[in-house]
Design an enzyme around this catalytic site. Structure first.
Site, PDB file in Angstrom:
ATOM      1  N   ASP A  42      -6.562  59.474  17.118  1.00  0.00           N
ATOM      2  CA  ASP A  42      -5.429  60.422  17.139  1.00  0.00           C
ATOM      3  C   ASP A  42      -4.216  59.870  17.891  1.00  0.00           C
ATOM      4  OD1 ASP A  42      -6.343  60.440  19.693  1.00  0.00           O
ATOM      5  OD2 ASP A  42      -6.755  62.589  19.795  1.00  0.00           O
ATOM      6  N   GLY A  43      -4.300  58.641  18.365  1.00  0.00           N
ATOM      7  CA  GLY A  43      -3.144  58.034  19.035  1.00  0.00           C
ATOM      8  C   GLY A  43      -3.254  58.015  20.550  1.00  0.00           C
ATOM      9  N   GLU A  44      -4.198  58.767  21.118  1.00  0.00           N
ATOM     10  CA  GLU A  44      -4.339  58.753  22.585  1.00  0.00           C
ATOM     11  C   GLU A  44      -4.763  57.362  23.045  1.00  0.00           C
ATOM     12  OE1 GLU A  44      -7.198  61.716  23.612  1.00  0.00           O
ATOM     13  OE2 GLU A  44      -5.863  63.378  23.099  1.00  0.00           O
ATOM     14  N   LYS A  73      34.327  54.353  33.110  1.00  0.00           N
ATOM     15  CA  LYS A  73      33.558  54.650  31.891  1.00  0.00           C
ATOM     16  C   LYS A  73      33.091  56.097  31.882  1.00  0.00           C
ATOM     17  CE  LYS A  73      28.863  53.923  31.199  1.00  0.00           C
ATOM     18  NZ  LYS A  73      27.619  53.161  31.209  1.00  0.00           N
TER      19      LYS A  73
HETATM   20  C1  R5P Z   1      24.221  53.177  32.934  1.00  0.00           C
HETATM   21  O1  R5P Z   1      24.652  53.843  33.819  1.00  0.00           O
HETATM   22  C2  R5P Z   1      23.507  51.865  33.110  1.00  0.00           C
HETATM   23  O2  R5P Z   1      23.790  51.243  34.317  1.00  0.00           O
HETATM   24  C3  R5P Z   1      23.830  50.932  31.983  1.00  0.00           C
HETATM   25  O3  R5P Z   1      25.211  50.650  32.018  1.00  0.00           O
HETATM   26  C4  R5P Z   1      23.504  51.535  30.664  1.00  0.00           C
HETATM   27  O4  R5P Z   1      22.274  52.175  30.713  1.00  0.00           O
HETATM   28  C5  R5P Z   1      23.468  50.491  29.595  1.00  0.00           C
HETATM   29  O5  R5P Z   1      23.168  51.123  28.408  1.00  0.00           O
HETATM   30  P1  R5P Z   1      23.858  50.690  27.075  1.00  0.00           P
HETATM   31  O6  R5P Z   1      23.635  49.218  26.934  1.00  0.00           O
HETATM   32  O7  R5P Z   1      23.130  51.488  26.020  1.00  0.00           O
HETATM   33  O8  R5P Z   1      25.297  51.084  27.157  1.00  0.00           O
END
Ligand code: R5P
Length: 308
Positions: A42-44, A198
């Site tokens: 079952d995948g376990e 970001k």
């Molecule tokens: C996010 O805060 C992490 O430090 C990485 O920047 C992030 O997880 C990288 O993920 P991805 O390559 O998908 O942008």
């Protein structure tokens, strides 16, 4: 044939860290204990450890890279097996700790994944945790047991050849990576750290509103704890090039999660070098990827833990 002291540390490797675990065991001059990993229809998962773990200081080495949920359950089962076989102490050694990005809620209705994982590990009674470059240093506060933080910054920085010039800039691709960027800049003797502003929209999408930096120009060293889809690198590299023009770009990231087309996305940035570790194993990463081993770093922490 290696003659082993029955009181020597017992190394148990999960399937997410088999090769790294074997290298660590070798450096500690012990043979990893045999363990069995099968799957029920079952995948376990169905695991068993060598009863020779009895009354020994056990280190269960497991990386929580993909498939993360299987690796997590395997870790829990291995720890429970060591406990029930009367290991004297059990340390979870996590070269890569998955779910660590969810260290807080970022919206209504969300869980705190890291806390859930810490609680899960508390149940089979883990005595200690050792983790390499976790996404957040607060793991120490989230786990109820002692946490050893290991770092690959030094080995990754040494692999940057030629070494960065003094006017190069270390770039944190988001505010969460500022501490990591500062550790690289201290290790490499560089003065400048820039931060990309970001914002994450989803697991695959990020947007950038600018870059905070004292001055411009110089080659860039983009550092992160992990590369997952490559979206963060792509957005950060675009921000650097928009702000400073086409200097050379190098990338250092501890954990190569590398899902979907992350490798291709990274290569499209034409970096001069991408250094990652073997906390998550990939065979045949293309140039300019270079894999730096962390077995030495982990083994030296385990020697220290064994002596305490
Ligand atoms: C996010 O805060 C992490 O430090 C990485 O920047 C992030 O997880 C990288 O993920 P991805 O390559 O998908 O942008």
């Amino acid at each position: 044939m290696r003659q082993e002291d029955p009181r020597s540390p017992a190394i148990v490797c999960g399937s997410g860290a088999e090769r790294l675990g074997a290298e660590i065991a070798d450096l500690l001059r012990v043979t990893p204990l045999e363990s069995r990993l099968d799957r029920f229809p079952d995948g376990e998962l169905d695991v068993a450890v060598d009863p020779a773990v009895r009354e020994r200081d056990a280190y269960v080495i497991q990386s929580l890279g993909p498939p993360v949920n299987d690796h997590l359950v395997e870790l829990l089962l291995l720890v429970d097996a060591c406990r029930r076989e009367s290991a004297s102490r059990v340390t979870a050694v996590l070269p890569y700790l998955g779910y660590a990005r969810k260290d807080r809620r970022t919206g209504p209705g969300e869980p705190v994944g890291l806390r859930v994982v810490a609680d899960m590990l508390a149940h089979p009674r883990i005595d200690r945790v050792a983790v390499m470059n976790p996404h957040v240093l607060q793991v120490e506060a989230i786990f109820a047991v002692p946490v050893t933080i290991m770092s690959a910054v030094s080995v990754l920085a040494s692999a940057l050849l030629p070494p960065p010039a003094t006017d190069d800039v270390v770039v944190a691709p988001d505010a969460g990576a500022i501490g990591l960027a500062e550790r690289y800049s201290a290790e490499l003797g560089l003065d400048r750290v820039a931060v990309v502003l970001k914002d994450r929209q989803s697991g695959t999408e990020v947007s950038v509103s600018g870059i905070a930096s004292d001055g411009s120009g110089g080659d860039a060293l983009l550092v992160d704890d992990m590369i997952t889809t490559g979206g963060t690198l792509e957005a950060a590299a675009a921000a650097v090039r928009d702000s400073w023009g086409p200097g050379s770009l190098r990338i250092a990231a501890t954990h190569p999660v590398l899902v979907d087309d992350a490798i291709e996305r990274a290569m499209k940035l034409e970096p001069a070098q991408v250094v990652v570790t073997d906390t998550i194993l990939h065979d045949d990463l293309p140039e300019p990827f270079e894999v730096v081993g962390v077995a030495d770093v982990v083994a030296s922490h385990l020697r220290d833990l064994t002596s305490r």
